[in-house]
Design a protein around this motif. Structure first.
Motif, PDB file in Angstrom:
ATOM      1  N   GLU A   1     -61.630  -9.959  -1.275  1.00  0.00           N
ATOM      2  CA  GLU A   1     -60.280  -9.699  -0.754  1.00  0.00           C
ATOM      3  C   GLU A   1     -59.239 -10.530  -1.486  1.00  0.00           C
ATOM      4  O   GLU A   1     -58.130 -10.063  -1.749  1.00  0.00           O
TER       5      GLU A   1
ATOM      6  N   LYS B   1     -56.141  -8.919  -4.334  1.00  0.00           N
ATOM      7  CA  LYS B   1     -54.718  -9.224  -4.117  1.00  0.00           C
ATOM      8  C   LYS B   1     -54.094  -9.950  -5.301  1.00  0.00           C
ATOM      9  O   LYS B   1     -52.877 -10.069  -5.377  1.00  0.00           O
TER      10      LYS B   1
ATOM     11  N   ASP C   1     -60.506  -1.401  -3.349  1.00  0.00           N
ATOM     12  CA  ASP C   1     -60.969  -1.578  -1.970  1.00  0.00           C
ATOM     13  C   ASP C   1     -62.128  -2.577  -1.955  1.00  0.00           C
ATOM     14  O   ASP C   1     -63.193  -2.299  -2.511  1.00  0.00           O
ATOM     15  N   PRO C   2     -61.950  -3.754  -1.311  1.00  0.00           N
ATOM     16  CA  PRO C   2     -63.002  -4.772  -1.352  1.00  0.00           C
ATOM     17  C   PRO C   2     -64.314  -4.325  -0.707  1.00  0.00           C
ATOM     18  O   PRO C   2     -65.395  -4.642  -1.209  1.00  0.00           O
ATOM     19  N   LYS C   3     -64.256  -3.591   0.384  1.00  0.00           N
ATOM     20  CA  LYS C   3     -65.488  -3.145   1.034  1.00  0.00           C
ATOM     21  C   LYS C   3     -66.218  -2.116   0.180  1.00  0.00           C
ATOM     22  O   LYS C   3     -67.445  -2.105   0.127  1.00  0.00           O
TER      23      LYS C   3
END
Length: 84
Positions: free
Chosen positions: A57, A61, A71-73
Motif C-alpha cells: 500500500e 502511493k 491495486d495492492p491486493k
C-alpha cells in the motif's frame, strides 16, 4: 493466506510491474535482516500478509515506485473486500 518470503514478494512485484526483481529481493531481504520487516522462522525470513499489504500500500502511493497506482491486493493475490 500464508506468509511471504522476500523472494516471493519480489516476484509478485516483478509480475505487477514487468520489471526485474533482483533489486527488490535484495532490498526486501536487507529490511528483514535489519529487523524492519518480517520475522525469522527456521532460518528463513517471513513477511506476514498484513505486513506485505502495508508495504505494498505504501509503494502504490509512492509516485516514484513502479507499483504506483496499482491495486495492492491484486498484486499480492489477496481477496478483494467485496469478495466473500
Amino acid at each position: 493466506m500464508s506468509d511471504f518470503t522476500p523472494i516471493t514478494l519480489a516476484l509478485l512485484f516483478s509480475r505487477a510491474t514487468g520489471e526485474g526483481f533482483y533489486k527488490d529481493a535484495q532490498a526486501l531481504h536487507a529490511r528483514c535482516r535489519a529487523g524492519q520487516l518480517g520475522h525469522k522462522a527456521g532460518g528463513v525470513y517471513l513477511i506476514s500478509p498484513a505486513e506485505a499489504l502495508a508495504l505494498t500500500e505504501q509503494l502504490v502511493k509512492d509516485k516514484r515506485s513502479p507499483l504506483y497506482g496499482k491495486d495492492p491486493k491484486a498484486i499480492l493475490g489477496l481477496p478483494q473486500d467485496n469478495q466473500t
